[in-house]
Design an enzyme around this catalytic site. Structure first.
Site, mmCIF file in Angstrom:
data_model
loop_
_atom_site.group_PDB
_atom_site.id
_atom_site.type_symbol
_atom_site.label_atom_id
_atom_site.label_comp_id
_atom_site.label_asym_id
_atom_site.label_seq_id
_atom_site.Cartn_x
_atom_site.Cartn_y
_atom_site.Cartn_z
ATOM 1 N N VAL A 1 0.748 -1.323 0.089
ATOM 2 C CA VAL A 1 0.087 -0.080 0.085
ATOM 3 C C VAL A 1 0.792 1.294 0.170
ATOM 4 C CG1 VAL A 1 -1.865 1.367 1.495
ATOM 5 C CG2 VAL A 1 -1.883 -1.116 1.130
ATOM 6 N N CYS A 2 1.940 1.165 0.948
ATOM 7 C CA CYS A 2 2.857 2.497 1.031
ATOM 8 C C CYS A 2 3.244 2.949 -0.477
ATOM 9 C CB CYS A 2 3.921 2.022 1.692
ATOM 10 S SG CYS A 2 3.755 1.360 3.399
#
Length: 198
Positions: free
Chosen positions: A48-49
């Site tokens: 997700v980062c």
């Protein structure tokens, strides 16, 4: 709870937007003219980062136009940050993003902002810091829940509006919308005009 309080200051190693590694990156010295968005993310080379970091990078000019700097922090080392920046997006990297990434190897910055999870990684904490160092807005997401960078941009606009006009921003306020006088008469007047829109 940090909102309304001074942001915990720190000096740490960081990789700057130009790729330079510095050991004395100081938060308060790197606020923009009108403040900064300080955001925490769990780890480099994860899932997700990169979507969040790239989204912030794509909007960096919009934040900069408003006098707001963006600063990212994770518990990774400066070398991991640098390697991730040097890795193309199509190979799992983030490319050469245009804001600094701070290395929080000791995890003290994450502790100070109360985002450290199980003494391991930082939750997705986002903090809007005013030019005087006061935290005006904060949101913390669990690890699987990516944040909304456009909402942070809206909060920047709301902060700047209230700073400039002394009015408050009602529910769903957007740039260009009317504000509210912070008194009973102002609220009544606003609600009379806009109650059906809320």
């Amino acid at each position: 709870m940090l909102v309304t309080k001074k942001a915990p200051d720190f000096t740490a190693t960081a990789v700057l937007a130009n790729g330079q590694i510095v050991e004395d990156f100081n938060l308060m010295d790197n606020l923009g003219e009108k403040g900064a968005v300080l955001f925490f993310y769990p780890l480099d080379f994860t899932f997700v980062c990169p979507s969040e970091i790239i989204a912030f990078s794509h909007r960096a000019d919009e934040f900069k136009k408003r006098g707001i700097n963006i600063i990212g922090v994770s518990v990774d080392s400066q070398f991991s940050h640098f390697a991730w920046r040097e890795t193309p997006v199509e190979q799992g990297g983030i490319g050469r993003i245009n804001f600094p990434l701070v290395a929080d190897l000791t995890k003290q910055i994450s502790r100070d902002y109360d985002v450290l999870l199980d003494e391991a990684v930082a939750l997705r904490g986002s903090f809007l810091i005013d030019a005087d160092g006061t935290i005006r807005h904060a949101v913390i997401n669990d690890l699987p829940l990516g944040r909304n960078e456009d909402e942070m941009l809206r909060m920047v606009d709301a902060m700047l509006f209230t700073n400039e006009h002394g009015e408050v921003c009602p529910a769903g306020w957007q740039p260009g919308d009317e504000g509210m006088k912070p008194d009973a008469e102002g609220v009544a007047s606003y609600l009379e005009k806009h109650a059906d829109e809320l």
